[in-house]
Design an enzyme around this catalytic site. Structure first.
Site, mmCIF file in Angstrom:
data_model
loop_
_atom_site.group_PDB
_atom_site.id
_atom_site.type_symbol
_atom_site.label_atom_id
_atom_site.label_comp_id
_atom_site.label_asym_id
_atom_site.label_seq_id
_atom_site.Cartn_x
_atom_site.Cartn_y
_atom_site.Cartn_z
ATOM 1 N N CYS A 108 -9.434 -18.876 -46.150
ATOM 2 C CA CYS A 108 -9.485 -18.439 -44.742
ATOM 3 C C CYS A 108 -8.180 -17.781 -44.292
ATOM 4 O O CYS A 108 -8.174 -17.012 -43.324
ATOM 5 C CB CYS A 108 -9.814 -19.616 -43.831
ATOM 6 N N HIS A 116 -8.328 -17.404 -36.712
ATOM 7 C CA HIS A 116 -9.436 -17.440 -37.682
ATOM 8 C C HIS A 116 -10.614 -18.138 -37.003
ATOM 9 O O HIS A 116 -10.452 -19.201 -36.403
ATOM 10 C CB HIS A 116 -8.987 -18.190 -38.933
ATOM 11 N N ASN A 154 -18.441 -18.641 -39.412
ATOM 12 C CA ASN A 154 -17.132 -18.572 -40.067
ATOM 13 C C ASN A 154 -17.272 -17.669 -41.295
ATOM 14 O O ASN A 154 -17.917 -18.046 -42.267
ATOM 15 C CB ASN A 154 -16.705 -19.998 -40.453
HETATM 16 C C1 LIG Z 1 -17.984 -30.058 -39.392
HETATM 17 C C2 LIG Z 1 -17.731 -30.389 -37.921
HETATM 18 C C3 LIG Z 1 -18.370 -29.310 -37.060
HETATM 19 C C4 LIG Z 1 -18.377 -31.729 -37.619
HETATM 20 O O1 LIG Z 1 -18.185 -32.011 -36.243
HETATM 21 P P1 LIG Z 1 -17.823 -33.473 -35.772
HETATM 22 O O2 LIG Z 1 -17.870 -33.512 -34.285
HETATM 23 O O3 LIG Z 1 -16.538 -33.826 -36.439
HETATM 24 O O4 LIG Z 1 -19.031 -34.278 -36.293
HETATM 25 P P2 LIG Z 1 -18.973 -35.608 -37.169
HETATM 26 O O5 LIG Z 1 -18.247 -35.353 -38.423
HETATM 27 O O6 LIG Z 1 -18.478 -36.674 -36.243
HETATM 28 O O7 LIG Z 1 -20.467 -35.791 -37.532
HETATM 29 C C5 LIG Z 1 -21.348 -36.306 -36.567
HETATM 30 C C6 LIG Z 1 -22.682 -36.549 -37.210
HETATM 31 O O8 LIG Z 1 -23.356 -35.280 -37.340
HETATM 32 C C7 LIG Z 1 -23.931 -35.192 -38.634
HETATM 33 N N1 LIG Z 1 -24.018 -33.789 -39.023
HETATM 34 C C8 LIG Z 1 -23.193 -33.079 -39.839
HETATM 35 N N2 LIG Z 1 -23.632 -31.815 -39.925
HETATM 36 C C9 LIG Z 1 -24.727 -31.726 -39.155
HETATM 37 C C10 LIG Z 1 -25.612 -30.681 -38.843
HETATM 38 N N3 LIG Z 1 -25.473 -29.455 -39.344
HETATM 39 N N4 LIG Z 1 -26.636 -30.928 -38.001
HETATM 40 C C11 LIG Z 1 -26.800 -32.147 -37.471
HETATM 41 N N5 LIG Z 1 -26.007 -33.186 -37.739
HETATM 42 C C12 LIG Z 1 -24.972 -32.982 -38.573
HETATM 43 C C13 LIG Z 1 -22.989 -35.985 -39.504
HETATM 44 O O9 LIG Z 1 -23.690 -36.416 -40.654
HETATM 45 C C14 LIG Z 1 -22.639 -37.155 -38.600
HETATM 46 O O10 LIG Z 1 -23.666 -38.076 -38.667
HETATM 47 P P3 LIG Z 1 -23.353 -39.670 -38.647
HETATM 48 O O11 LIG Z 1 -22.618 -39.917 -37.368
HETATM 49 O O12 LIG Z 1 -24.715 -40.280 -38.690
HETATM 50 O O13 LIG Z 1 -22.517 -39.909 -39.867
HETATM 51 C C15 LIG Z 1 -16.223 -30.502 -37.629
HETATM 52 O O14 LIG Z 1 -15.677 -31.594 -38.309
HETATM 53 C C16 LIG Z 1 -15.454 -29.260 -37.981
HETATM 54 O O15 LIG Z 1 -15.621 -28.232 -37.380
HETATM 55 N N6 LIG Z 1 -14.530 -29.344 -38.944
HETATM 56 C C17 LIG Z 1 -13.791 -28.200 -39.379
HETATM 57 C C18 LIG Z 1 -14.700 -27.308 -40.131
HETATM 58 C C19 LIG Z 1 -14.092 -26.000 -40.480
HETATM 59 O O16 LIG Z 1 -13.637 -25.309 -39.623
HETATM 60 N N7 LIG Z 1 -14.094 -25.694 -41.748
HETATM 61 C C20 LIG Z 1 -13.627 -24.480 -42.223
HETATM 62 C C21 LIG Z 1 -12.156 -24.388 -42.028
HETATM 63 S S1 LIG Z 1 -11.579 -22.869 -42.493
#
Ligand SMILES: CC(C)(COP(=O)(O)OP(=O)(O)OC[C@H]1O[C@@H](n2cnc3c(N)ncnc32)[C@H](O)[C@@H]1OP(=O)(O)O)[C@@H](O)C(=O)NCCC(=O)NCCS
Length: 338
Positions: free
Chosen positions: A119, A265, A295
């Site tokens: 990224c 980004h 993304n």
């Molecule tokens: C991935 C991301 C969106 C998850 O958001 P979050 O608010 O942290 O959500 P959580 O990790 O608390 O997950 C909440 C629940 O949603 C679930 N979940 C994950 N993906 C899901 C989806 N696509 N749809 C529905 N539910 C989903 C998880 O399994 C979790 O369930 P649980 O509570 O039963 O375990 C977030 O962590 C994020 O944006 N991280 C950075 C990602 C990123 O930018 N990556 C690239 C960097 S360059």
């Protein structure tokens, strides 16, 4: 006699982007896995992204974006004297896409460098291009960043945390020395990394550590799909991007109030908003288009840059700050007087 000569700054003389025509909405993804439009919008700000059709590779998107940047700059492609390409999703394991872009544009034996910084790839590549131009090594560089993520995402429930976030696309810029001493151009770039976090955001396989590299059990275990520790990525991204921007402000003796446009980004809209909050920059100055593209990894900044320039949100003389965070971990910033 005044013999002092200032090193010319690197200016962007053309921008372009290209995304494949097929739009995949959150509702389309609801049919493939246990997710919802509401969850994706609330957690990431994404409404839709573009996916390639079979047979289209990263270099195809890259070439189209490059052609648009070349047209925007109004140059003859034969005058490009170096190519830099950033991607984590090349058409082939090797060689990289730089040589494929070079050949498809008919650039003869022009050198082509591949950058692998995920990224942060666009800013790392921009930094390399800036050094070449300021040193006088090259006079017209095509820098292209492109990704096809969709063909290697896990669209089952198991991979839903990753697969809803990423999209395919490409962005390109043409870089040249500023012929005038008017202050325009790249002011500085700032590159950072912490390789202790390799496994927090990665595609584990294929790996040269395995003999043989490709084993059917890895497919069965889903280890060829990218994986991340979402919360750790989120927290680090929110901390590291503001740090990188502050490093650039300090280096150039600038204040955040001097920045006219910040392009983070496009990892997740919540991250972009946290970065804005951390830097205390008004959200109106932050370029955000993740709702339409998801993304797109290395391509996200040049796509957003092209849109911002074409729509008039970035104009001549504006101070533009770019910042990125991603796999590695790597993070970076760049400051450009447009
Ligand atoms: C991935 C991301 C969106 C998850 O958001 P979050 O608010 O942290 O959500 P959580 O990790 O608390 O997950 C909440 C629940 O949603 C679930 N979940 C994950 N993906 C899901 C989806 N696509 N749809 C529905 N539910 C989903 C998880 O399994 C979790 O369930 P649980 O509570 O039963 O375990 C977030 O962590 C994020 O944006 N991280 C950075 C990602 C990123 O930018 N990556 C690239 C960097 S360059």
């Amino acid at each position: 006699m005044n013999t002092s000569m200032t090193t010319p700054r690197t200016i962007v003389t053309g921008t372009g982007h290209y995304v494949p025509p097929r739009i995949v909405t959150n509702h389309d993804l609801e049919k493939l896995m246990d997710t919802s439009d509401q969850w994706i919008r609330e957690r990431s700000g994404i409404a839709e992204r573009h996916h390639v059709d079979a047979g289209v590779g990263t270099s195809d998107l890259a070439v189209e974006a490059a052609r648009r940047a070349i047209a925007d700059a109004g140059i003859d492609p034969a005058t490009i004297d170096f190519v830099i390409a950033a991607t984590l999703s090349p058409d082939h394991y090797f060689p990289g896409i730089g040589v494929m872009v070079q050949a498809k544009l008919g650039l003869g034996t022009t050198g082509a460098l591949d950058v692998r910084n995920q990224c942060s790839g666009f800013i790392y590549a921009l930094s390399a291009a800036d050094q070449y131009i300021r040193a006088g090594t090259y006079k017209r560089i095509l820098l292209v960043a492109a990704e096809v993520q969709s063909t290697n995402l896990d669209f089952s429930d198991k991979g839903r945390d990753m697969s809803v976030l990423f999209g395919d696309g490409a962005g390109a810029v043409i870089l040249e020395p500023n012929p005038q001493d008017d202050g325009r151009g790249i002011l500085s770039t700032h590159l950072f990394a912490d390789g202790n976090f390799v496994s927090h955001l990665w595609m584990e396989k294929p790996s040269s550590r395995d003999c043989p590299t490709f084993q059917t059990s890895f497919f069965d275990e889903g280890r060829f799909a990218p994986k991340m520790e979402g919360r750790n990525v989120f927290v680090n991204a929110c901390q590291r991007m503001p740090e990188a921007v502050r490093a650039g402000l300090e280096k150039n003796g600038l204040a955040i109030e001097d920045v006219d446009a910040l392009i983070p980004h496009q990892a997740n809209d919540r991250i972009s908003l946290m970065v804005a909050k951390g830097l205390k920059i008004p959200v109106e100055k932050v370029i955000r288009n993740i709702d339409r593209f998801g993304n797109t990894t290395a391509a996200s900044i040049p796509i957003a840059l092209d849109e911002a320039v074409k729509s008039g949100r970035i104009g001549r003389g504006n101070l533009v700050a770019l910042t990125a965070f991603g796999s590695g971990y790597t993070w970076a910033s760049a400051f450009i007087r447009w």
